[in-house]
Motif scaffolding. Structure first.
Motif, short mmCIF file in Angstrom:
data_model
loop_
_atom_site.label_atom_id
_atom_site.label_comp_id
_atom_site.label_asym_id
_atom_site.label_seq_id
_atom_site.Cartn_x
_atom_site.Cartn_y
_atom_site.Cartn_z
N CYS A 121 -11.89 -7.44 2.18
CA CYS A 121 -10.64 -8.20 2.03
C CYS A 121 -10.09 -8.55 3.39
CB CYS A 121 -9.57 -7.35 1.35
SG CYS A 121 -9.93 -6.99 -0.34
N HIS A 122 -9.44 -9.71 3.46
CA HIS A 122 -8.71 -10.07 4.68
C HIS A 122 -7.23 -9.95 4.34
CE1 HIS A 122 -12.17 -12.23 6.81
NE2 HIS A 122 -12.66 -11.59 5.78
N VAL A 123 -6.56 -9.02 5.00
CA VAL A 123 -5.14 -8.76 4.70
C VAL A 123 -4.32 -9.11 5.94
CG1 VAL A 123 -3.49 -6.99 4.01
CG2 VAL A 123 -5.84 -6.85 3.22
N ASN A 124 -3.22 -9.85 5.75
CA ASN A 124 -2.34 -10.13 6.89
C ASN A 124 -1.37 -8.98 7.09
OD1 ASN A 124 -3.40 -12.57 7.67
ND2 ASN A 124 -2.17 -13.71 6.17
N GLY A 125 -1.45 -8.35 8.27
CA GLY A 125 -0.52 -7.26 8.58
C GLY A 125 0.63 -7.84 9.38
N LYS A 126 1.86 -7.78 8.80
CA LYS A 126 3.02 -8.36 9.52
C LYS A 126 3.67 -7.26 10.34
CE LYS A 126 3.55 -12.18 6.38
NZ LYS A 126 4.02 -12.59 5.07
N PHE A 127 3.25 -7.16 11.60
CA PHE A 127 3.79 -6.13 12.48
C PHE A 127 4.95 -6.74 13.28
CE2 PHE A 127 -0.73 -5.31 11.78
CZ PHE A 127 -0.66 -4.03 11.25
N GLU A 128 5.70 -5.88 13.98
CA GLU A 128 6.89 -6.37 14.69
C GLU A 128 6.55 -7.42 15.75
OE1 GLU A 128 9.14 -3.03 16.14
OE2 GLU A 128 9.69 -2.39 14.11
N VAL A 163 -5.18 0.60 -0.55
CA VAL A 163 -4.26 1.58 0.04
C VAL A 163 -3.12 0.86 0.77
CG1 VAL A 163 -4.02 3.39 1.79
CG2 VAL A 163 -6.02 3.37 0.30
N LEU A 164 -3.49 -0.13 1.60
CA LEU A 164 -2.48 -0.82 2.41
C LEU A 164 -1.44 -1.53 1.55
CD1 LEU A 164 -4.67 -2.30 5.30
CD2 LEU A 164 -3.09 -0.38 5.43
N LEU A 165 -1.92 -2.15 0.45
CA LEU A 165 -0.99 -2.94 -0.38
C LEU A 165 0.06 -2.08 -1.08
CD1 LEU A 165 -3.46 -5.62 -1.79
CD2 LEU A 165 -1.67 -5.97 -0.12
N LEU A 166 -0.23 -0.77 -1.21
CA LEU A 166 0.77 0.12 -1.83
C LEU A 166 2.04 0.14 -0.97
CD1 LEU A 166 -1.38 3.26 -2.78
CD2 LEU A 166 -0.63 1.44 -4.30
N PHE A 167 1.86 -0.06 0.36
CA PHE A 167 3.01 0.05 1.26
C PHE A 167 3.89 -1.19 1.24
CE2 PHE A 167 0.18 3.35 2.63
CZ PHE A 167 1.04 4.41 2.93
N ASN A 200 2.80 1.51 9.93
CA ASN A 200 3.12 1.56 11.36
C ASN A 200 3.50 0.16 11.86
OD1 ASN A 200 3.22 1.97 14.09
ND2 ASN A 200 1.02 2.35 14.34
N SER A 201 4.81 -0.17 11.80
CA SER A 201 5.23 -1.53 12.14
C SER A 201 5.11 -1.80 13.64
CB SER A 201 6.65 -1.78 11.68
OG SER A 201 7.46 -0.74 12.21
N LYS A 202 4.98 -0.73 14.45
CA LYS A 202 4.89 -0.89 15.91
C LYS A 202 3.47 -1.26 16.35
CE LYS A 202 9.04 1.04 17.13
NZ LYS A 202 9.68 0.66 15.86
N PHE A 203 2.50 -1.17 15.42
CA PHE A 203 1.10 -1.39 15.80
C PHE A 203 0.90 -2.80 16.36
CE2 PHE A 203 -3.10 -3.12 14.81
CZ PHE A 203 -3.93 -2.15 15.36
N THR A 204 0.07 -2.89 17.42
CA THR A 204 -0.32 -4.22 17.89
C THR A 204 -1.68 -4.14 18.56
OG1 THR A 204 0.37 -6.18 19.09
CG2 THR A 204 0.77 -4.07 20.18
#
Length: 453
Positions: free
Chosen positions: A272-279, A294-298, A353-357
């Motif tokens: 899957c390609h998931v867009n992670g919206k980080f800060e 797992v990620l989509l549960l968040f 982890n919204s700080k991830f980059t």
């Protein structure tokens, strides 16, 4: 030497034996070097020691085959000597892996994109030809077939195969050497992929003509025929709502084509390609279907405990530990966990982890691979039991009455084209066939067997 001795009656035998001994010694030295290199893990620039070994054995074969054809003018004694010598060291294990597995890995390296063997088309053809010749010296051909099939499946499904023509070409060579039964499943796999591509085109056409059915995200489905492919574990994962919609839409499309086939979804092979919206910025994450679930549960919860994730997804402990480890303890920490340790325990809780980059806009988050060697060996053992049963019944059906020794030796002879059956295993299968009323022992002579129709 050859010209000198071939005039003497039986003069060539001692020469052939010396030749055989010499080749065996050279080959055994190569195997020992690979063993040492593997145990020191001193990987040379040309790849893993096991791979170097196959290269060297091929070179050795070329060298001595030239001796046999040129110096020994193709004499059958020397062909036999060469064959027997190679059978000795081609069946040794190196660093815990059987030669059948090494050969399958070697093929994989040649045939996959970006493999360690960067060769031109002709060189690849030539090498494949030689690999198939080497396979003739290996007694466990069925084990090679199973490892090869596993690796072929990965090449085809993850689009890692460098060239379809080479894939088909080696199958043709294997078919000539080992018979149609040996390659029928593999050929089925290659054909399946072509059909799956057509199927996907049909599905895209179906979506463009039924806009209402569109699931809202791009979906590629590869439909395979169960019998051809290795068996994969498939769990009833509780899919996120977005994916459930996809599954339903594809089901609807598939039912327009055929009513009689049942689809089993193998999520463990999905991507899957998931867009992670980080800060700082949005990063595209390339993950497996399980990781995505797992990620989509968040999206709907800020914080989840291990047991909550487990309950929501319906996964086993082993799988969940692997998934959470890849997302929170490995290179890319998409989730933060409390307490912040390197291992996953059942009391942990996780947050996004919204700080991830990362400097890349798109990253692939790997899942640690499961060691498949044990499973392949178990599968092959199971198939061997059926093969021994079938051979025993075939022999007894035609012979009706046969002595113990004869039956065993005929069975070994029939099966030796695929593998070297263990005598104990054959005896065990004979006992099993007696309990299942296929055979019986003679009343007067317990060493005689009778076939019960």
């Amino acid at each position: 030497m050859y010209r000198l001795y071939h005039k003497i009656p039986e003069g060539l035998e001692p020469i052939a034996n010396t030749f055989k001994q010499h080749v065996t010694n050279e080959g055994t030295v190569l195997v020992r070097q690979a063993e040492d290199a593997a145990s020191n893990q001193a990987t040379t620039s040309s790849g893993a020691p096991e791979q170097v070994l196959i290269r060297k054995i091929i070179e050795l074969h070329d060298k001595y085959m030239a001796y046999v054809t040129d110096c020994f003018s193709n004499n059958t004694l020397f062909h036999k000597a060469l064959k027997e010598a190679f059978e000795v060291f081609c069946n040794k294990t190196v660093a815990g892996g059987s030669s059948a597995e090494l050969l399958a890995t070697f093929c994989d390296n040649i045939l996959k994109k970006g493999g360690s063997e960067e060769l031109g088309d002709e060189a690849i053809e030539e090498t494949l030809e030689k690999v198939v010749k080497l396979l003739m010296y290996i007694s466990d051909k069925d084990l090679f077939a199973e490892f090869y099939r596993k690796k072929l499946a990965r090449r085809l499904l993850f689009d890692r195969s460098a060239n379809d023509d080479h894939e088909r070409s080696i199958l043709t060579k294997l078919k000539q050497q080992c018979g149609g039964q040996f390659t029928s499943k593999m050929e089925g796999m290659v054909t399946d992929l072509t059909l799956a591509r057509e199927n996907q085109t049909g599905f895209e056409g179906y979506l463009s003509s039924n806009p209402a059915a569109h699931p809202g995200l791009d979906l590629t489905v590869t439909v395979l025929t169960t019998g051809f492919w290795p068996s994969y574990k498939s769990f009833d994962l509780n899919l996120p709502a977005e994916m459930v919609r996809c599954v339903e839409v594809f089901k609807g499309f598939y039912e327009t084509k055929t009513k009689h086939r049942k689809l089993t979804w193998i999520y463990s092979l999905g991507t899957c390609h998931v867009n992670g919206k980080f800060e700082q910025k949005t990063i595209e994450l390339v993950v497996s279907t399980y990781q995505a679930a797992v990620l989509l549960l968040f999206n709907s919860s800020d914080r989840l405990s291990y047991s909550e994730i487990m309950a929501q997804l319906n996964l086993t402990h082993d799988d969940l530990v692997r998934l959470l480890h890849s997302l929170s303890c490995a290179k890319y920490k998409i989730l933060t966990k409390e307490p912040n340790t390197r291992t996953i325990s059942q009391t942990d809780s996780f947050e996004f982890n919204s700080k991830f980059t990362d400097r890349m806009r798109r990253i692939k988050i790997p899942l640690p691979p499961v060691d498949e060697r044990k499973k392949v060996v178990e599968d092959v053992d199971k198939d061997r039991r059926y093969a021994i049963d079938a051979a025993l019944v075939r022999i007894m059906k035609s012979r009706k009455v046969l002595g113990d020794q004869q039956l065993v030796s005929e069975c070994v002879e029939q099966l030796s084209r695929m593998f070297k059956p263990d005598i104990k295993a054959i005896k065990k299968r004979m006992e099993d066939l007696i309990t299942r009323d296929y055979l019986e022992r003679d009343k007067e002579n317990p060493n005689l067997f009778r076939y019960l129709a």
